[in-house]
Every structure is written in structure tokens, then in C-alpha cells.
Design an enzyme around this catalytic site. Structure first.
Site, short mmCIF file in Angstrom:
data_model
loop_
_atom_site.label_atom_id
_atom_site.label_comp_id
_atom_site.label_asym_id
_atom_site.label_seq_id
_atom_site.Cartn_x
_atom_site.Cartn_y
_atom_site.Cartn_z
N ALA A 250 2.94 -8.15 -28.98
CA ALA A 250 3.26 -8.07 -30.41
C ALA A 250 3.23 -6.61 -30.82
O ALA A 250 2.55 -5.80 -30.19
CB ALA A 250 2.22 -8.84 -31.21
N GLY B 191 2.08 -11.01 -26.38
CA GLY B 191 3.19 -11.87 -26.80
C GLY B 191 4.35 -11.85 -25.82
O GLY B 191 5.14 -12.80 -25.78
N GLU C 282 3.37 -14.30 -23.30
CA GLU C 282 3.50 -15.63 -23.94
C GLU C 282 4.97 -16.06 -24.03
O GLU C 282 5.28 -17.24 -23.87
CB GLU C 282 2.85 -15.60 -25.32
CG GLU C 282 1.33 -15.48 -25.22
CD GLU C 282 0.66 -15.28 -26.56
OE1 GLU C 282 1.07 -14.36 -27.30
OE2 GLU C 282 -0.27 -16.02 -26.89
N GLU D 131 -5.16 -9.07 -25.71
CA GLU D 131 -5.54 -9.20 -27.12
C GLU D 131 -7.03 -8.96 -27.34
O GLU D 131 -7.45 -8.43 -28.36
CB GLU D 131 -5.17 -10.60 -27.64
CG GLU D 131 -3.67 -10.85 -27.79
CD GLU D 131 -3.00 -11.35 -26.51
OE1 GLU D 131 -3.62 -11.29 -25.43
OE2 GLU D 131 -1.84 -11.79 -26.62
#
Ligand code: COA
Length: 261
Positions: A68, A112, A115, A135
Site C-alpha cells: 500500500a 498489499g 496480497e 505491515e
């Protein structure tokens, strides 16, 4: 008239669409714009009958996606963050996409980005790729499906180690734990990915969709329920022209020509 995208590049080769996240100067980090555009582009590709398979990759030679966009986290409240995540989700759009989706991983595949790769159907990595859910180093946890999809793919122990330490694993290790399907030298990544994508693209579009649905049921229900649903989906194939074509072609010793009907 096809839409144009600020953060994405789209290329089509035969029936394979290649979507490139195009923010190499930020290691292709997923900001809100990229996520929205990714979901919108998938909607377009879902309805485009000339596209049979989608490949996701990152621009440049350093990163697939480095997670992200951390800059967007600064000063954000939990309510705003929740609103962002409850909106149209790129991860869900990939997960529920009716055609095969392949992650072509050409470098850092983090947060992300990992992911997104996990939401894809298969993952092919170059030898220089690195994987991680870092994270925890930011004082947060994966929020795009990482705790769930990674655990289902590699098992609780390996997922726990990656998520609780935040440490990266190299491509060889990712392959050994089942996180990626294939690891190839960087200069062979595209060829290997396209070979697999083109193989899928030649199959019946309906059979591909039903096969995906059936496989995904496996990690979302119990065995009896999964076996029942498989029988229904298997039987549904018998209503298609593609099934008649596939069976006839085999009996006539020729290659089938599927029409997605
Ligand atoms: N969000 C926002 N910007 C990011 C980013 C991210 N996830 N990852 C990299 N960038 C930016 C850097 O801030 C830098 O921007 P700048 O040139 O304007 O300063 C640029 O991309 C290049 O990053 P840099 O760290 O210099 O490149 P590198 O090749 O040495 O290292 C990484 C690459 C991916 C290892 C490192 O950038 C990193 O750890 N990124 C964060 C990964 C992460 O924690 N992801 C999970 C987020 S929840």
C-alpha cells in the site's frame, strides 16, 4: 471507447491482457487511485469477450508492488481507512474475476502487493523477487486478505512467521513453501508467464470459469459441501456447446475450437 488509466498500462496479446501497475518511482505502491483504476479496468476486462486471461505485473525491474502507498496512511483516521477499504476492493475484484488471473512477479512483492498476488489464481516469480508482509513494522497488520489467503496457501506456521516478523523471503523460499508456482530467471519471466497464460486462454471460457469457482469453494466450505457443489458445476458443463466440441474433437482426433458457449 476504452477508458484510459493514469496509473496502469494495458497491453493485449492474443487473448491475454497484461495489466502493468505503472508507478515505478514509488515501487508500484498501491495508492487509492491505482486500486480504483485496477477495479474499474477489471470490470472492463470482465465484459470484454476478446480477453480470456489477465496477467498483473509491475513496471520497471525492481518491484511487482511494494505494498500500500504508506504516504496515504499518515494522519488517516480509522473511520476514513475503513471507508476506503469498504469501497470497491481491488483484491475482491481479482478474487471474484471469472477469468484466470496470473501474477507475474518481477521484484519486491510486499504488503498489499503480496496480497494482490495472493488474490490471483497463480503466481510466477523471477529469481530476484522478494516476498513479505511487512505491515507489522509499521505497527499495523495485513488488511487486504493477507492473514487469510497467505495462511490458506502456505499454512499457519509459515504465514505466522512472515506476518509476525515482517521479514522478506526470497523467490526460492517462496517456491519451497508453495507461495509461488514457478521461479524463473528474470529474462525468462515473461515467456514463462505467457506460455501458461496462452495455454489457459485456449480452453473453454465457461469451463475455466466453472473450474475456478469449484477450486475456490475448496478453501471456503467443508468437503461434503465442496463435493456437492463440484458435481453441480460439472453437470452444468454438459449444457455447453464447448463440452460437445471438446468431446467430439477428442473422438475425431483433432484440436478443439472452443467458443465460450
Ligand atoms: N509506499 C509509498 N512509497 C513507497 C513504498 C510504499 N509502500 N515503497 C517504496 N516507496 C517509495 C519510497 O518512499 C521512495 O520514494 P522517494 O524516492 O520519493 O523517496 C521510492 O519508492 C523508492 O523506494 P526506496 O526505498 O528508495 O527503494 P529501494 O529499492 O531501496 O527499496 C523497498 C525498496 C520496497 C524494499 C522499500 O521501499 C520498502 O521497504 N518499502 C515499503 C514496503 C512496505 O512496508 N510495504 C507494506 C506497506 S503496508
Amino acid at each position: 471507447m476504452p477508458q484510459t488509466y493514469e496509473t496502469l498500462l494495458l497491453e493485449q496479446r492474443d487473448r491475454v491482457a497484461i495489466v502493468t501497475i505503472n508507478r515505478p518511482e514509488k515501487r508500484n505502491a498501491l495508492n487509492i487511485k491505482t486500486r480504483e483504476e485496477g477495479a474499474a479496468l477489471l470490470e472492463e476486462l470482465r465484459n470484454d469477450s476478446s480477453v480470456g486471461v489477465v496477467v498483473f505485473t509491475g513496471a520497471g525491474d525492481k518491484a511487482f508492488i511494494a505494498g500500500a502507498d504508506i504516504a496515504e496512511f499518515a494522519g488517516r483516521t480509522s473511520i476514513t481507512q475503513r471507508e476506503v477499504m469498504m469501497g470497491r476492493s481491488l483484491f475482491t475484484a481479482v478474487d471474484t474475476f471469472p477469468k484466470p488471473v496470473i501474477a507475474m512477479i518481477n521484484g519486491f512483492c510486499l504488503g498489499g502487493g503480496c496480497e494482490l498476488a495472493l488474490a490471483c489464481d497463480i503466481r510466477i516469480a523471477s529469481e530476484n523477487a522478494q516476498f513479505g508482509q511487512p505491515e507489522i513494522n509499521l505497527g499495523i497488520i495485513p488488511g487486504g486478505g493477507g492473514t487469510q489467503r497467505l495462511t490458506r496457501l502456505v499454512g499457519e506456521g509459515k504465514a505466522m512467521e512472515m506476518i509476525l516478523t515482517g521479514q522478506f523471503v526470497d523467490a526460492k523460499t517462496a517456491h519451497a513453501i508453495g507461495l509461488v508456482n514457478h521461479v524463473v530467471p528474470a529474462d525468462q519471466l515473461e515467456a514463462k508467464t505467457m506460455e501458461i497464460a496462452q495455454t489457459m486462454a485456449r480452453k473453454s471460457q465457461i469451463a475455466l470459469q466453472l473450474a475456478k469457482e469449484a477450486v475456490k469453494i475448496a478453501s471456503r466450505s467443508n468437503l461434503d459441501e465442496g463435493l456437492r457443489r463440484e458435481v453441480d458445476l460439472f453437470a452444468l458443463c454438459f449444457s455447453t456447446e464447448d463440452k460437445d466440441e471438446g468431446v467430439s474433437a477428442f473422438l475425431e482426433r483433432r484440436d478443439p475450437v472452443f467458443k465460450g458457449r
